[in-house]
Motif scaffolding. Structure first.
Motif, PDB file in Angstrom:
ATOM      1  N   SER A  74     -57.422  -2.753  -9.274  1.00 17.55           N
ATOM      2  CA  SER A  74     -58.188  -3.791  -9.613  1.00 17.55           C
ATOM      3  C   SER A  74     -57.504  -4.914  -9.900  1.00 17.55           C
ATOM      4  O   SER A  74     -57.875  -6.083  -9.487  1.00 17.55           O
ATOM      5  CB  SER A  74     -59.376  -3.530 -10.238  1.00 17.55           C
TER       6      SER A  74
ATOM      7  N   THR B   9     -63.000  -5.934  -8.002  1.00 17.64           N
ATOM      8  CA  THR B   9     -63.542  -5.415  -9.224  1.00 17.64           C
ATOM      9  C   THR B   9     -62.863  -3.929  -9.437  1.00 17.64           C
ATOM     10  O   THR B   9     -62.644  -3.356  -8.302  1.00 17.64           O
ATOM     11  CB  THR B   9     -65.222  -5.405  -9.179  1.00 17.64           C
TER      12      THR B   9
ATOM     13  N   GLU C  55     -65.113  -1.497  -9.806  1.00 15.47           N
ATOM     14  CA  GLU C  55     -65.849  -0.786  -9.023  1.00 15.47           C
ATOM     15  C   GLU C  55     -65.386  -0.473  -7.368  1.00 15.47           C
ATOM     16  O   GLU C  55     -65.224   0.288  -6.933  1.00 15.47           O
ATOM     17  CB  GLU C  55     -67.356  -1.476  -8.844  1.00 15.47           C
ATOM     18  N   CYS C  56     -64.902  -1.973  -7.104  1.00 18.08           N
ATOM     19  CA  CYS C  56     -64.159  -1.893  -5.679  1.00 18.08           C
ATOM     20  C   CYS C  56     -63.295  -0.778  -5.741  1.00 18.08           C
ATOM     21  O   CYS C  56     -62.844   0.116  -4.419  1.00 18.08           O
ATOM     22  CB  CYS C  56     -63.544  -3.168  -5.409  1.00 18.08           C
TER      23      CYS C  56
ATOM     24  N   LEU D  39     -62.598   1.949  -7.563  1.00 20.23           N
ATOM     25  CA  LEU D  39     -63.289   3.275  -7.700  1.00 20.23           C
ATOM     26  C   LEU D  39     -63.668   3.643  -6.301  1.00 20.23           C
ATOM     27  O   LEU D  39     -63.480   4.956  -5.823  1.00 20.23           O
ATOM     28  CB  LEU D  39     -64.280   3.380  -8.827  1.00 20.23           C
ATOM     29  N   THR D  40     -64.477   2.877  -5.450  1.00 20.65           N
ATOM     30  CA  THR D  40     -65.143   3.203  -4.424  1.00 20.65           C
ATOM     31  C   THR D  40     -64.038   3.680  -3.268  1.00 20.65           C
ATOM     32  O   THR D  40     -64.207   4.367  -2.511  1.00 20.65           O
ATOM     33  CB  THR D  40     -65.959   2.179  -4.032  1.00 20.65           C
TER      34      THR D  40
END
Length: 182
Positions: A29, A49, A51-52, A54-55
């Motif tokens: 990230s 981010t 989250e980006c 991790l996804t």
């Protein structure tokens, strides 16, 4: 290039290409949340981010197992330092795939992209029986094209105004290489 089927790793002179781990997400990230990287890629969101990351990482294992796509972290063979990522799709019916890569800006110009790309091309030619590998880059990012040329890829054409990004159109330059060892 040494491929370990059990570990899903590719070893080169300087690099270890390995599966991403959840623990890489913070570094990913940070590296990808960089406007200079974003503007030269077609698929990275911005801002990028945690989250980006991790996804994105969560999708890799299943894609690899199902032979849909092979994603690797580009790391230093000795220190484990993360430099970037490289991946290639698998279009089984056509025996080809599209390669894509990014290197964190602080590591640009060290040859990591070229060494990783050469290894991935060899991997899919030898281990996955691809007939062809292709890659694209924005005309505004000639450094990516230099990597493709150093890997033996041949210029195949320019797609004029092919991508609309940041309120303007980008030309996309296409390179490819055929597996002559088949």
């Amino acid at each position: 290039m040494i491929y370990s089927k059990t570990e899903k790793t590719i070893e080169t002179d300087k690099l270890l290409l390995r599966p991403f781990k959840e623990s890489d997400a913070n570094n990913v990230s940070i590296m990808c949340n960089n406007y200079n990287l974003y503007k030269s890629t077609s698929n990275l969101p911005y801002p990028y981010t945690l989250e980006c990351a991790l996804t994105w990482i969560a999708s890799h294992e299943q894609n690899f197992e199902l032979d849909r796509k092979y994603e690797f972290a580009i790391t230093d063979k000795n220190s484990g330092q993360l430099f970037g990522a490289i991946g290639i799709s698998n279009h089984k019916q056509d025996k080809n795939g599209e390669m894509g890569y990014w290197i964190g800006e602080e590591f640009w110009g060290n040859g990591y992209g070229t060494e990783a790309a050469k290894a991935v091309i060899e991997f899919v030619f030898k281990e996955k029986d691809y007939h062809r590998v292709y890659a694209r880059h924005f005309k505004s990012n000639p450094a990516s094209g230099k990597i493709m040329k150093k890997c033996g890829m041949i210029y195949e054409g320019t797609l004029k105004d092919h991508i609309y990004k940041n309120d303007s159109f980008e030309d996309v330059v296409l390179y490819g290489i055929i597996n002559l060892m088949r």
